[in-house]
Design a protein around this motif. Structure first.
Motif, short mmCIF file in Angstrom:
data_model
loop_
_atom_site.label_atom_id
_atom_site.label_comp_id
_atom_site.label_asym_id
_atom_site.label_seq_id
_atom_site.Cartn_x
_atom_site.Cartn_y
_atom_site.Cartn_z
N MET A 76 72.57 40.71 -0.36
CA MET A 76 73.96 40.45 -0.96
C MET A 76 75.05 40.94 0.34
N PRO A 77 75.16 39.49 0.77
CA PRO A 77 75.96 39.28 1.82
C PRO A 77 77.21 40.33 1.63
N ASP A 78 78.16 40.98 2.23
CA ASP A 78 79.05 41.58 2.13
C ASP A 78 80.53 40.52 1.95
N PHE A 79 81.33 41.09 1.06
CA PHE A 79 82.39 40.04 0.61
C PHE A 79 83.27 39.90 2.18
N ALA A 80 83.70 41.39 3.01
CA ALA A 80 84.56 40.34 4.05
C ALA A 80 83.85 39.10 4.41
N ASP A 81 82.76 38.70 4.63
CA ASP A 81 82.00 38.34 5.31
C ASP A 81 82.71 36.59 4.33
N GLU A 82 82.19 36.77 2.81
CA GLU A 82 82.72 35.84 2.07
C GLU A 82 84.34 35.23 2.25
N LEU A 83 85.24 36.39 2.59
CA LEU A 83 86.71 36.26 2.54
C LEU A 83 86.63 36.12 4.41
N GLY A 84 86.63 36.12 5.38
CA GLY A 84 86.99 35.62 6.84
C GLY A 84 87.48 36.02 7.39
N PRO A 85 87.96 35.94 8.19
CA PRO A 85 88.92 36.80 9.41
C PRO A 85 90.44 37.01 8.13
N GLY A 86 90.69 35.95 6.99
CA GLY A 86 92.30 36.43 6.95
C GLY A 86 92.41 37.31 6.50
N TYR A 87 91.53 38.12 6.43
CA TYR A 87 91.30 39.50 5.19
C TYR A 87 90.88 40.81 6.85
N LEU A 88 90.95 40.39 7.17
CA LEU A 88 90.57 40.93 9.09
C LEU A 88 90.95 42.75 8.75
N ASN A 89 91.99 42.91 8.50
CA ASN A 89 92.47 44.01 8.31
C ASN A 89 91.73 45.31 6.89
N LEU A 90 91.27 44.27 6.30
CA LEU A 90 90.41 45.43 5.49
C LEU A 90 88.46 45.45 6.07
N VAL A 91 88.20 45.07 7.35
CA VAL A 91 87.43 45.45 7.79
C VAL A 91 87.70 46.54 8.89
N VAL A 92 89.36 46.59 8.96
CA VAL A 92 89.94 47.13 9.94
C VAL A 92 89.60 48.36 10.01
N ARG A 93 90.41 48.56 8.55
CA ARG A 93 90.29 49.60 7.65
C ARG A 93 89.34 50.17 7.02
N ARG A 94 88.07 49.36 6.49
CA ARG A 94 87.21 50.29 6.59
C ARG A 94 86.19 50.88 7.92
N VAL A 95 86.77 50.18 8.75
CA VAL A 95 86.04 50.85 10.42
C VAL A 95 86.59 52.18 10.66
N SER A 96 88.06 51.86 10.24
CA SER A 96 88.63 53.54 11.03
C SER A 96 88.36 54.45 9.97
N GLN A 97 88.38 53.82 8.71
CA GLN A 97 87.85 54.95 7.68
C GLN A 97 86.49 55.18 7.94
N ARG A 98 85.85 54.92 8.59
CA ARG A 98 84.27 55.30 8.64
C ARG A 98 84.30 55.93 10.14
N ILE A 99 85.30 55.91 10.83
CA ILE A 99 85.71 56.46 12.45
C ILE A 99 86.36 57.43 11.79
N ALA A 100 87.62 57.79 10.44
CA ALA A 100 87.82 59.09 10.74
C ALA A 100 86.90 60.03 9.89
N ALA A 101 85.94 59.14 9.11
CA ALA A 101 85.31 60.69 8.45
C ALA A 101 84.15 61.27 9.34
N ALA A 102 83.83 60.60 10.04
CA ALA A 102 82.52 61.14 10.59
C ALA A 102 83.72 61.98 12.02
#
Length: 177
Positions: A1-27
């Motif tokens: 199943m493709p990632d929904f962020a890919d379906e939404l595209g660059p207009g939702y860059l904040n979604l991807v940045v938030r997810r990456v930030s959360q992964r970095i913080a948790a790790a």
């Protein structure tokens, strides 16, 4: 199943940045616990800032890190409670709260710096893997938005589209192809 962020595209860059930030913080939090760091990952930049300046007003910390004054004050309260920082009123302006590291806080800041060095090595490896120095790219992105803020760019784009749509269609001359 493709990632929904890919379906939404660059207009939702904040979604991807938030997810990456959360992964970095948790790790980062998990790894720091293994190394003996007790401060929350979200407070380590505050420790690093104060360690490099010996003493700093809360407002300067907030400005440098892009945090709200309230968020810095709350984090400093926790760091003080944990014995890593101490604060005092400024001699020049009693409204200003100056913070510095305790002996324990200085040791903690050294540990944090060691973790940050390892993280930088790992990030460099990931950047090589993906072919993009994401830190430099994000800093350039941040600088570009500093020059021309996102909201203004969005308004300009909206205005340009409206102007283009509102122009009457050109009529062709009879017989022209």
């Amino acid at each position: 199943m493709p990632d929904f962020a890919d379906e939404l595209g660059p207009g939702y860059l904040n979604l991807v940045v938030r997810r990456v930030s959360q992964r970095i913080a948790a790790a980062g939090d998990a790894y720091m616990r293994q190394t003996g760091v007790t401060a929350a990952a979200t407070s380590t930049a505050i420790l690093a800032f104060v360690a490099r300046r010996q003493e700093a007003p809360l407002a300067d910390i907030a400005h440098a890190l892009g945090y709200t004054h309230q968020a810095v004050a709350k984090a400093v309260d926790i760091l003080e409670h944990d014995g890593l920082m101490e604060s005092r009123a400024s001699d020049k302006d009693l409204r200003k709260r100056l913070v510095s590291l305790t002996r324990k806080g200085k040791r903690e800041a050294e540990l944090v710096d060691e973790v940050a060095e390892r993280a930088a090595e790992v990030f460099d490896d990931v950047f090589s893997e993906i072919g993009v120095d994401l830190f430099k790219a994000l800093r350039a992105f941040e600088t570009a938005l500093g020059r021309r803020p996102l909201e203004g760019r969005l308004v300009e784009t909206r205005h340009a589209r409206r102007t283009t749509r509102s122009q009457p269609a050109r009529r062709r001359k009879p017989g022209a192809e």
